[in-house]
Design an enzyme around this catalytic site. Structure first.
Site, mmCIF file in Angstrom:
data_model
loop_
_atom_site.group_PDB
_atom_site.id
_atom_site.type_symbol
_atom_site.label_atom_id
_atom_site.label_comp_id
_atom_site.label_asym_id
_atom_site.label_seq_id
_atom_site.Cartn_x
_atom_site.Cartn_y
_atom_site.Cartn_z
ATOM 1 N N ARG A 205 -4.530 0.699 -1.421
ATOM 2 C CA ARG A 205 -4.088 -0.693 -1.412
ATOM 3 C C ARG A 205 -3.809 -1.113 -2.852
ATOM 4 O O ARG A 205 -4.691 -1.043 -3.703
ATOM 5 C CB ARG A 205 -5.207 -1.541 -0.786
ATOM 6 N N GLN B 83 0.826 -1.201 0.000
ATOM 7 C CA GLN B 83 0.000 0.000 0.000
ATOM 8 C C GLN B 83 0.863 1.254 0.000
ATOM 9 O O GLN B 83 2.094 1.196 0.086
ATOM 10 C CB GLN B 83 -0.904 -0.001 1.238
ATOM 11 N N HIS C 137 0.191 5.902 0.831
ATOM 12 C CA HIS C 137 -0.752 6.926 1.266
ATOM 13 C C HIS C 137 -0.528 8.210 0.468
ATOM 14 O O HIS C 137 0.605 8.561 0.148
ATOM 15 C CB HIS C 137 -0.580 7.216 2.760
#
Length: 324
Positions: free
Chosen positions: A198, A101, A103
């Site tokens: 993700r 993942q 951000h």
């Protein structure tokens, strides 16, 4: 004036990859075997921390900031963030690997999700033999090459994988691809955000046979494709002294190894200070208040409290977190 050291009720999160270590190692109050996260201090919508000690027992973090403002968080922080607490503090247990993942940064997160971005850091508290973390790329890749590996399920060929040990520290700026591997328990400090893109979830189904959403399109322009020689943060320790391990615009984290008594002076800070106990146990003393902190517990020192005493009867270690 907010005149006490504050402990909060942990918010426990069951996860498809969670395990038992938060209960067995950190004494969290659960019999479940799939607890992946303990949110120690949270102002995420729907998951606001509630005080469990002292005269403020039962009040939540939002009401504390509303009532005490800069006395609680610091003048500069209150001016910038208002009544939103800027950090989310967690302990994490990965029995299985988390999804790969990343951000988004503040700009993307604000535009797409009306949220802060999510810069974070990890402090490894325990790792099984050969347990690892995925952090960043091991070689330069283009967007097209990344998408080709994603499509072919060969992402690991281009990602950096590090075996880890207790005490290892990793700083995860926005955009950096990462995943916590199976067998790692760690402390996580991050911006207040729950926005995650993700990109690969090991093709594992949920208990009901469905699969978690992937965010392939959103992630493409959020990824930082650059590489580093090493992703691990180097730092040194000195007994009974706070030593910096990570500093960024969003938070500063020091490590504080303790043995005996230490008097701490925070007059140089215009910020709350959070302590996470990552080894042993200590006692915090302020005026007539004494609060025990065991491994896996967290305490918030309001910005208006400048002097405290910390006593460790055994070799112990704290993470000290604040905003410069």
């Amino acid at each position: 004036m907010v005149n006490q050291l504050i402990k909060f009720e942990p918010i426990l999160k069951d996860k498809i990859w969670g395990g038992e270590k938060l209960a067995t190692y950190l004494n969290k109050d659960t019999k479940r075997s799939d607890i992946g996260e303990s949110w120690e201090i949270s102002d995420v919508e729907g998951d606001t921390s509630v005080v469990l000690n002292g005269n403020l027992i039962g009040e939540n973090l939002k009401s504390l900031i509303s009532e005490y403002k800069s006395e609680l968080v610091g003048e500069k922080i209150f001016k910038h963030f208002g009544e939103k607490f800027p950090l989310l503090i967690k302990f994490i247990d990965a029995k299985e690997a988390l999804s790969i993942q990343l951000h988004p940064n503040d700009e993307l997160a604000q535009k797409r999700h009306n949220s802060f971005g999510k810069t974070e850091m990890w402090y490894v508290m325990q790792a099984d033999e050969k347990a690892n973390l995925i952090v960043g790329f091991q070689k330069e890749v283009t967007k097209a090459e990344y998408l080709e590996h994603l499509e072919n399920k060969t992402l690991l060929e281009i990602l950096n994988v590090d075996e880890v040990n207790k005490g290892d520290v990793y700083f995860i700026p926005t955009g950096r691809v990462h995943a916590i591997g199976a067998g790692v328990m760690l402390a996580e400090i991050q911006q207040t955000s729950d926005v995650t893109y993700r990109i690969y979830d090991w093709d594992r189904p949920n208990p009901d046979g469905t699969f978690r959403d992937l965010h392939t399109e959103e992630a493409i322009d959020a990824i930082d494709y650059s590489i580093k020689d090493s992703y691990k943060s180097a730092y040194s320790k000195e007994e009974n002294k706070a030593s910096e391990i990570v500093s960024c615009p969003y938070f500063t984290t020091n490590v504080l190894p303790l043995n005996g008594e230490v008097f701490v002076d925070h007059n140089d800070k215009d910020s709350f200070v959070i302590y996470m106990c990552v080894e042993g146990s200590v006692e915090f003393q302020y005026k007539n208040q004494a609060e025990k902190l065991q491994m896996g517990e967290t305490i918030l020192v309001p910005a208006c409290i400048k002097n405290i005493k910390i006593i460790a009867d055994e070799k112990s270690e704290l993470l000290e977190v604040y905003i410069k």
